[in-house]
Design a protein around this motif. Structure first.
Motif, PDB file in Angstrom:
ATOM      1  N   UNK A  64       0.856  -1.039  -0.075  1.00 43.75           N
ATOM      2  CA  UNK A  64      -0.040   0.079  -0.109  1.00 43.75           C
ATOM      3  C   UNK A  64       0.774   1.307  -0.080  1.00 43.75           C
ATOM      4  N   UNK A  65       0.174   2.582  -0.297  1.00 43.95           N
ATOM      5  CA  UNK A  65       0.780   3.655  -0.435  1.00 43.95           C
ATOM      6  C   UNK A  65       0.996   4.090   1.096  1.00 43.95           C
ATOM      7  N   UNK A  66       1.988   4.996   1.301  1.00 43.07           N
ATOM      8  CA  UNK A  66       2.112   5.945   2.395  1.00 43.07           C
ATOM      9  C   UNK A  66       1.363   7.047   2.416  1.00 43.07           C
ATOM     10  N   UNK A  67       0.276   7.175   2.945  1.00 41.16           N
ATOM     11  CA  UNK A  67      -0.776   8.428   2.766  1.00 41.16           C
ATOM     12  C   UNK A  67      -0.491   9.383   3.721  1.00 41.16           C
ATOM     13  N   UNK A  99       3.654  12.008 -10.391  1.00 43.01           N
ATOM     14  CA  UNK A  99       2.316  11.377 -10.827  1.00 43.01           C
ATOM     15  C   UNK A  99       1.219  12.133 -10.410  1.00 43.01           C
ATOM     16  N   UNK A 100       0.991  13.352 -10.884  1.00 44.96           N
ATOM     17  CA  UNK A 100      -0.193  14.118 -10.352  1.00 44.96           C
ATOM     18  C   UNK A 100      -1.761  13.751 -10.700  1.00 44.96           C
ATOM     19  N   UNK A 101      -1.527  12.711 -11.656  1.00 44.94           N
ATOM     20  CA  UNK A 101      -2.780  12.186 -12.202  1.00 44.94           C
ATOM     21  C   UNK A 101      -3.733  11.534 -11.152  1.00 44.94           C
ATOM     22  N   UNK A 102      -3.067  10.829 -10.286  1.00 45.67           N
ATOM     23  CA  UNK A 102      -3.587   9.807  -9.311  1.00 45.67           C
ATOM     24  C   UNK A 102      -3.924  10.382  -7.834  1.00 45.67           C
ATOM     25  N   UNK A 103      -4.819   9.726  -7.133  1.00 43.58           N
ATOM     26  CA  UNK A 103      -5.164   9.862  -6.075  1.00 43.58           C
ATOM     27  C   UNK A 103      -5.241   8.581  -5.135  1.00 43.58           C
ATOM     28  N   UNK A 104      -5.047   8.550  -3.543  1.00 43.97           N
ATOM     29  CA  UNK A 104      -5.308   7.405  -3.007  1.00 43.97           C
ATOM     30  C   UNK A 104      -6.582   6.959  -2.677  1.00 43.97           C
ATOM     31  N   UNK A 122      -6.945   6.034 -10.416  1.00 45.40           N
ATOM     32  CA  UNK A 122      -6.628   6.822 -11.505  1.00 45.40           C
ATOM     33  C   UNK A 122      -7.798   6.700 -12.376  1.00 45.40           C
ATOM     34  N   UNK A 123      -7.975   7.666 -13.214  1.00 49.44           N
ATOM     35  CA  UNK A 123      -9.135   7.699 -14.216  1.00 49.44           C
ATOM     36  C   UNK A 123      -8.652   6.971 -15.596  1.00 49.44           C
TER      37      UNK A 123
END
Length: 337
Positions: free
Chosen positions: A214-217, A229-234, A254-255
């Motif tokens: 998992x991501x570190x949020x 990677x500004x396109x994505x989100x947690x 991501x879309x």
């Protein structure tokens, strides 16, 4: 003479109308990643719904990836394609991995529609010692992703999320995410990039066990990710709900974009949107992740490619087109003037 001219005008208008209908009803090729990849399933689902409920007919073309089908779109062999916004933006502008491929001009693409939100992440086998991104240091991590450049950018971003760079790991070159999962399955790599629900991940889970890291949020870690990677989100997923989700895991959301050539008829893109809007429930049968292709996600939240006029017409009819979208759309169009 006047009667003859009137008759000629009527015949000309009939021919033009027939040509317009023919263009909307013609077969359009839609490109996807290779068979077995989630985008291929998405393209198959979109084609099935559109073919069933509109005059437009779509034919799925599974190829190596966007670096293959974008030039085919430029040569008019392909009309539509499916990939993430992380590929679409640099492809549109002709930057990063798409600079040389497009001669620095970018590809003349437009956003035909969006709907499915992908969940992606770093996949490892169940016995991999790394439990966090930082713990991948010194291990073999799949990279390069020549056919899907956005995968390398995303992997670079999640390494940064863990405070790492490519110098901290041993890169194993692969052409696309499917090959990355195979490399992990065969023990040639410790980690790779994959989408949630990907058939290859299910196969890895059955053979060796699969686990997403998992991501570190934390704000600092997310800022490191966003630099690349500004396109994505947690996006949080509950443990046990899909192969690889051993515990509750923050994935990369991501879309997924359905893009098209800018010169396609407005009515064709309008009809595609109408079919998907009215019958989106049928998409979920092709893959569980496609249940996210719904009316709630029909408009891009992080617009990185200008919309096609046919899509804008449909969104305006549904009162989904906002001043903010218009401003962003014009901004994107202005980037290539």
């Amino acid at each position: 003479m006047k009667k003859l001219s009137t008759l000629a005008l009527v015949l000309m208008l009939v021919c033009l109308a027939g040509a317009s209908v023919a263009s909307a009803a013609s077969v359009l090729n839609i490109a996807t990643h290779p068979v077995g990849n989630l985008t291929n399933m998405a393209g198959t689902g979109v084609a099935a719904v559109v073919n069933k409920y509109s005059p437009v007919q779509l034919k799925v073309k599974a190829v190596a990836g966007p670096t293959t089908w974008l030039p085919m779109m430029a040569s008019r062999e392909i009309e539509l394609g499916i990939f993430t916004s992380a590929d679409s933006y640099p492809a549109y502008l002709g930057i990063e991995a798409y600079e040389k491929l497009s001669g620095g001009k970018g590809f003349d693409i437009r956003l035909a529609g969006t709907g499915m939100v992908l969940s992606l992440g770093t996949i490892v086998s169940a016995d991999c010692p790394a439990k966090t991104m930082a713990e991948l240091k010194g291990l073999k991590v799949c990279g390069n992703y020549a056919n899907v450049p956005s995968a390398k950018v995303a992997m670079t971003a999640v390494l940064a999320n863990g405070g790492l760079t490519w110098d901290d790991v041993k890169m194993v070159p692969v052409p696309h995410p499917g090959a990355a999962v195979k490399a992990v399955m065969e023990g040639r790599a410790d980690a790779g990039w994959a989408s949630l629900g990907m058939p290859a991940v299910r196969e890895l889970d059955a053979k060796r066990g699969a686990r997403f890291i998992g991501l570190d949020i934390s704000p600092e870690a997310l800022a490191r990710k966003d630099k690349y990677h500004p396109y994505s989100f947690p996006k949080l997923h509950k443990g046990g709900t899909a192969p690889g989700l051993v515990t509750d895991t923050w994935m990369v959301g991501i879309e997924n974009y359905l893009v098209c050539r800018s010169d396609l008829p407005d009515e064709a893109i309008y009809d595609i949107n109408k079919a998907l809007w009215e019958h989106y429930e049928e998409l979920g049968a092709f893959h569980p992740m496609m249940k996210s292709w719904n009316q709630k996600n029909f408009v891009s939240n992080k617009l990185f490619t200008p919309y096609h006029p046919g899509a804008i017409k449909f969104l305006k009819e549904k009162r989904l087109w906002t001043d903010k979208l218009e401003a962003r759309n014009q901004e994107l169009l202005g980037m290539k003037k």
